[in-house]
Each structure stands twice: as C-alpha cells, then as structure tokens.
Design a protein around this motif. Sequence first.
Motif, PDB file in Angstrom:
ATOM      1  N   GLU A   1      33.440  20.512  48.499  1.00 39.87           N
ATOM      2  CA  GLU A   1      34.805  20.216  48.922  1.00 39.87           C
ATOM      3  C   GLU A   1      35.794  20.523  47.803  1.00 39.87           C
ATOM      4  O   GLU A   1      36.926  20.949  48.062  1.00 39.87           O
ATOM      5  CB  GLU A   1      34.908  18.754  49.352  1.00 39.87           C
ATOM      6  N   ASP A   2      35.352  20.339  46.535  1.00 42.81           N
ATOM      7  CA  ASP A   2      36.220  20.700  45.408  1.00 42.81           C
ATOM      8  C   ASP A   2      36.438  22.205  45.352  1.00 42.81           C
ATOM      9  O   ASP A   2      37.454  22.671  44.827  1.00 42.81           O
ATOM     10  CB  ASP A   2      35.603  20.222  44.091  1.00 42.81           C
ATOM     11  N   LEU A   3      35.472  22.953  45.876  1.00 40.91           N
ATOM     12  CA  LEU A   3      35.604  24.409  45.932  1.00 40.91           C
ATOM     13  C   LEU A   3      36.358  24.875  47.176  1.00 40.91           C
ATOM     14  O   LEU A   3      36.554  26.065  47.380  1.00 40.91           O
ATOM     15  CB  LEU A   3      34.219  25.065  45.898  1.00 40.91           C
ATOM     16  N   GLY A   4      36.776  23.919  47.989  1.00 34.88           N
ATOM     17  CA  GLY A   4      37.553  24.255  49.173  1.00 34.88           C
ATOM     18  C   GLY A   4      36.733  24.621  50.395  1.00 34.88           C
ATOM     19  O   GLY A   4      37.264  25.155  51.365  1.00 34.88           O
ATOM     20  N   ILE A   5      35.415  24.351  50.370  1.00 37.59           N
ATOM     21  CA  ILE A   5      34.549  24.691  51.499  1.00 37.59           C
ATOM     22  C   ILE A   5      34.485  23.512  52.461  1.00 37.59           C
ATOM     23  O   ILE A   5      34.199  22.380  52.057  1.00 37.59           O
ATOM     24  CB  ILE A   5      33.130  25.046  51.030  1.00 37.59           C
ATOM     25  N   THR A   6      34.740  23.771  53.717  1.00 38.99           N
ATOM     26  CA  THR A   6      34.623  22.752  54.757  1.00 38.99           C
ATOM     27  C   THR A   6      33.663  23.244  55.835  1.00 38.99           C
ATOM     28  O   THR A   6      33.422  24.446  55.970  1.00 38.99           O
ATOM     29  CB  THR A   6      35.992  22.450  55.401  1.00 38.99           C
ATOM     30  N   SER A   7      33.122  22.303  56.597  1.00 40.99           N
ATOM     31  CA  SER A   7      32.150  22.668  57.637  1.00 40.99           C
ATOM     32  C   SER A   7      32.770  23.554  58.707  1.00 40.99           C
ATOM     33  O   SER A   7      32.080  24.359  59.342  1.00 40.99           O
ATOM     34  CB  SER A   7      31.566  21.406  58.283  1.00 40.99           C
ATOM     35  N   SER A   8      34.092  23.434  58.906  1.00 42.96           N
ATOM     36  CA  SER A   8      34.754  24.249  59.929  1.00 42.96           C
ATOM     37  C   SER A   8      34.757  25.728  59.581  1.00 42.96           C
ATOM     38  O   SER A   8      34.974  26.576  60.455  1.00 42.96           O
ATOM     39  CB  SER A   8      36.190  23.767  60.135  1.00 42.96           C
ATOM     40  N   MET A   9      34.508  26.056  58.316  1.00 42.20           N
ATOM     41  CA  MET A   9      34.478  27.449  57.875  1.00 42.20           C
ATOM     42  C   MET A   9      33.159  28.122  58.232  1.00 42.20           C
ATOM     43  O   MET A   9      33.036  29.344  58.130  1.00 42.20           O
ATOM     44  CB  MET A   9      34.709  27.528  56.369  1.00 42.20           C
TER      45      MET A   9
ATOM     46  N   LYS B   1      26.708  18.641  50.635  1.00 43.40           N
ATOM     47  CA  LYS B   1      28.001  19.177  50.187  1.00 43.40           C
ATOM     48  C   LYS B   1      27.941  19.587  48.714  1.00 43.40           C
ATOM     49  O   LYS B   1      28.829  19.255  47.917  1.00 43.40           O
ATOM     50  CB  LYS B   1      29.131  18.164  50.435  1.00 43.40           C
ATOM     51  N   VAL B   2      26.882  20.290  48.374  1.00 42.11           N
ATOM     52  CA  VAL B   2      26.655  20.728  46.998  1.00 42.11           C
ATOM     53  C   VAL B   2      26.435  22.235  46.961  1.00 42.11           C
ATOM     54  O   VAL B   2      25.697  22.787  47.786  1.00 42.11           O
ATOM     55  CB  VAL B   2      25.433  20.014  46.380  1.00 42.11           C
ATOM     56  N   VAL B   3      27.091  22.898  46.016  1.00 41.78           N
ATOM     57  CA  VAL B   3      26.836  24.306  45.733  1.00 41.78           C
ATOM     58  C   VAL B   3      26.052  24.374  44.428  1.00 41.78           C
ATOM     59  O   VAL B   3      26.501  23.859  43.402  1.00 41.78           O
ATOM     60  CB  VAL B   3      28.138  25.109  45.609  1.00 41.78           C
ATOM     61  N   TYR B   4      24.873  24.988  44.476  1.00 43.26           N
ATOM     62  CA  TYR B   4      24.020  25.135  43.299  1.00 43.26           C
ATOM     63  C   TYR B   4      24.286  26.499  42.667  1.00 43.26           C
ATOM     64  O   TYR B   4      24.196  27.531  43.328  1.00 43.26           O
ATOM     65  CB  TYR B   4      22.541  25.026  43.680  1.00 43.26           C
ATOM     66  N   ASP B   5      24.590  26.468  41.377  1.00 41.68           N
ATOM     67  CA  ASP B   5      24.882  27.700  40.637  1.00 41.68           C
ATOM     68  C   ASP B   5      23.972  27.754  39.414  1.00 41.68           C
ATOM     69  O   ASP B   5      24.217  27.090  38.412  1.00 41.68           O
ATOM     70  CB  ASP B   5      26.349  27.720  40.211  1.00 41.68           C
ATOM     71  N   TYR B   6      22.912  28.552  39.499  1.00 44.63           N
ATOM     72  CA  TYR B   6      21.941  28.660  38.418  1.00 44.63           C
ATOM     73  C   TYR B   6      22.148  29.900  37.550  1.00 44.63           C
ATOM     74  O   TYR B   6      21.519  30.038  36.510  1.00 44.63           O
ATOM     75  CB  TYR B   6      20.518  28.692  38.993  1.00 44.63           C
ATOM     76  N   LEU B   7      23.000  30.813  38.001  1.00 51.69           N
ATOM     77  CA  LEU B   7      23.110  32.116  37.341  1.00 51.69           C
ATOM     78  C   LEU B   7      24.508  32.427  36.831  1.00 51.69           C
ATOM     79  O   LEU B   7      24.778  33.543  36.410  1.00 51.69           O
ATOM     80  CB  LEU B   7      22.674  33.223  38.316  1.00 51.69           C
ATOM     81  N   GLY B   8      25.395  31.459  36.891  1.00 56.44           N
ATOM     82  CA  GLY B   8      26.764  31.716  36.458  1.00 56.44           C
ATOM     83  C   GLY B   8      27.591  32.451  37.484  1.00 56.44           C
ATOM     84  O   GLY B   8      28.562  33.119  37.130  1.00 56.44           O
ATOM     85  N   GLY B   9      27.222  32.329  38.747  1.00 56.30           N
ATOM     86  CA  GLY B   9      27.943  33.038  39.797  1.00 56.30           C
ATOM     87  C   GLY B   9      29.378  32.588  39.956  1.00 56.30           C
ATOM     88  O   GLY B   9      30.275  33.404  40.196  1.00 56.30           O
TER      89      GLY B   9
END
Length: 521
Positions: free
Chosen positions: A67-75, A204-212
């Motif tokens: 949600e901090d990244l602006g992603i919502t389920s409606s997207m 509601k988590v985005v995992y970033d392991y590679l610096g994306g």
Amino acid sequence: MAVLSLGFTCRSHFPVLPLFYCLSKVQFNTVAAAAIETVDDKDSDHDKGSDQTSNGKAPEWKKLNSEDLGITSSMISKPTRLVLNGLKNKGHDVYLVGGCVRDLILKRTPKDFDILTSAELREVVRTFSRCEIVGRRFPICHVHVGNDMIEVSSISTSAQHSPRNMRNGSGKSSDSYDEDSIRFNNCLQRDFTINGLMFDPYAKVVYDYLGGIEDIRKAKVQTVFHAGKSFQEDCARILRGTRIAARLGFTISKETAHFLKNLSFLVQRLHRGRILMEINYMLAYGSAEASLRLLWKFGILEILLPIQAAYLVHSGFKRRDKRTNMLLSLFGNLDKLLAPDRPCPSSLWLAILALHKALADQPRYPSVVAAFSLAVHNGGDVLEAVKITQKVTKPHNRSFFELLEPEELDSQSLLYEVMDFDSSIKEALGQMTDGKFISKAMAAYPQAPHSDMVFIPLQLYLDARRIFECVKENVQKRFVPKQNSKIDYTSLSSGNLPEVRHVFARVVFDTVFPLNSSQEL
C-alpha cells in the motif's frame, strides 16, 4: 460516407497517474525519441544476483508494504483475482511475479499477470475446470477465466529447473525450506532485476531480493546476474530487455547494454515463432517506435527486419539518431492508439511495414496515399475515396522523401495511381516473407549485415493481405465499413477486419497529414 467521419484525431487515452513519492525520479511516459539514450554510462556496478551472493555477503532483502507503494487490489484484474482466491482458499501460497509487479508499482496497466504458487501443477489443474499444463522444458498452467488466460507456475517446478545452486549469504542452501530462501532462489531465475519482485496480495507485501525497487527508481534495466552469462543462457532476454527499455523509457545499464549489443547475433538461434511473439510484443502494444529505435541502435533490426534496416542505412539514419522519418512516424502514430491492455493484431503492423516498403521503393503523391487509406477505411469503395480525397486541402508532411510534391490529378488518373499503389503494397508484403528476396535485397546495402530470416508465417501474411483485398476498382463483393470513429479494442485485438482497416487508415492518414493543424476533414 460523411467527410466529417474522417477527422482521424489520434490522442492517447491512457494518462499516467502520479506515482508514490519514492519513485518520483522516474519518467513514466515512454518518449520514443529518448530510446536512443538507453545506456547508463555512469553505471559502474556489476549486475546483481550471483555476483552479490558469491562474495559471502548477504543481499539486502527488503519487504515493503504494497500500500505504501501505491498498489491496491483493484489494480489486479478480476480474472487474476479469481485465480488467486481459488488457490489461496485451497491453502496454497500465491504471489504475483515478474513484470506485472513492476507495472503495478509504476501505475501502468500490466500486459498480463503471472502467478507463482506453492501448489503443484496437478493441484492447480484440479482446482480449476478450464486449466491445462503446457510446456515441456518449463511446464506451467494456463488457467482460462472467460476470455482471459492466466499463467500459473509452481515453486517446486521452478526449483527443479533452477540453473544455479545458490547460497543466500546467510549460510542457508538453496534447498532450504526457509520461505525467504525459496522466494530468493525463484527471483534468481528472473531475467532483469526490475522483474525480480514478488507480491503477496494477501499479506500486502512486496519482496525485493535483487534491488528491483531501486532500479525502478533509477529507471534502469539490468540483468539479475552477469549480462554475458544471462544472454547466453537465454538469448530471448536480448529481445525482452530491449522491449522493456523501449516500453518504459528506461536506460540500460552499461554492462547489460555492452553484452546486448555484442551478443545480438544470438537471437538467430531462437525459434521463428518465439521471434514473432517478441516482435509482436514490441510493435503491437504501444511502444513500436521506441522499440524500432532500440533494435536499430543495438544492431538487432538488421537481423530481424533487414529490409527496414536497409531503409535506415540508405536514408543515412545513424544508430543514435534523434531525427524521425516516415517509418518511425507511422509507428509513432500507431502507438498513440494502443496500450499494453489494448493491443492490435500482428497483421496490422505487418500491413504498415508493407505499405512503407512500397512507398520507400516508389514514392507516391500524398493524394494517392490518402485515397488508398480512405478506400481501406470505407470498405473498398475507391471511387468514393477518390472523390473525398479531391476535397482535402490539409497540407501533407513535406519531410518524407516517400511523398512526391503534390500534383492535381483528375479522377481517372488518381484512381489508376491508387490501384497501382495497392498492387505494389501486396507485392511488398510478399517480398517481406520471401527469404531469397530479403537476402538479395541486402546485397544493395553492403553496410547492413546480411540476413534472410523470415519469421512471418503464411497465415499472418494472408491476414495482412486481407486488410487490402477490399480495395477494388469495380467492387463486386460489398465489404462492410466501420460505422463509427471510436475504436473497439476487443474487436481490434481479435483481428476484426473493419476495425483493423479503420485503425490502419487512421495511422496512414495522420502520418501523411499530421495533426498539427486545427483544420479537420
């Protein structure tokens, strides 16, 4: 046919929304002319992935609130949510992975949604009534929901096909059951860091392991591990990297760009069907002009589309040229009408390539091109198209050598010229699918590497030819013209002929007569 119905106004209907503040440095509107500025010369770091984990240091793993990244389920598209819910309700872990996560962060509409799940593929098949396993080397599931198809891959399948047996830097091997290790090792199989993000829509988590996330912020495309190894492992990444940079307007890291250019010849190893798929992604989804510029810059265009490469060589177009020409203008106008979720069929961009080749081979009067495009638009009534064209007073684009200085032609002369132009386009279409002709044509331009690659199948050639078959001097079979000026994108993507002809005519007409005048037809 009313004259006012031909006010071919091309405007983008897909505004880019504001982004979360941490991504404010990224420019999200793809400006095709900026595609030539794609190498990040300031980038001195090696690409991420195995180089970072092999030195004993743990990668900087990040878990960000979606949600901090602006992603919502409606997207997330409704068909995708149905598949996610179906697997989650069975107790399986589910993630959105790849380019769709990147696009959600960028507030762009994803071309498609890919799902990764802890379920075995057979369990996925049992969960959905319309589902089948496809692929031998790397099997996945295609789940059909209405007219949509969602790709679902299994974590267990991904682990079996992982080319790298990595350690995560904290002492845990790649076969560890630690969830972070499992996710991390899956991300290592991705092509580019910005595609190596995983999104759990329930946590509601985005995992970033590679610096994306950082590379998205920097608007940079770079491979997950060493670019030379990455492209040799899968040469399709050469085309995907080009496509992603073109579509997003991103730069390409110095190392990635170096190997992209020097290993471009590897794309010849790809199956012709795969090449067609990648070219279609470039030309049919709203980033064709930028894609063509990048393919030319990195020496790939002469391998895949040698006739178009020869045209650029013949016209003195440099690798980093910021100028435009008729070929790029045609596709720039096509881009204004398309988007990742509103593509055109392959036959449309092939028809545009054929029309341009015919004009490059034999320049025509603007009135001839206009009358031809109007005849295609109205279902083939050339006589009516000629009458309308003779009322056109709008100035044409004088910068294209493919257009002759106007002369006033009588109706019969204009009709003859239109029919001759129609024949030359069909001939050009045939030549573009003839390997012997392509190889012979290259001999005229020794500066361009030779290529006789033909990836256009017979059915696509026939589909493109049908766009013009309505143009006849004496119409015996009535072709139904499109009844309104609004584009029906569902019909367009399915190849509906009146819709395809309508868009073709808009693109051609607006290229010959640019929309820089308040005058309407």
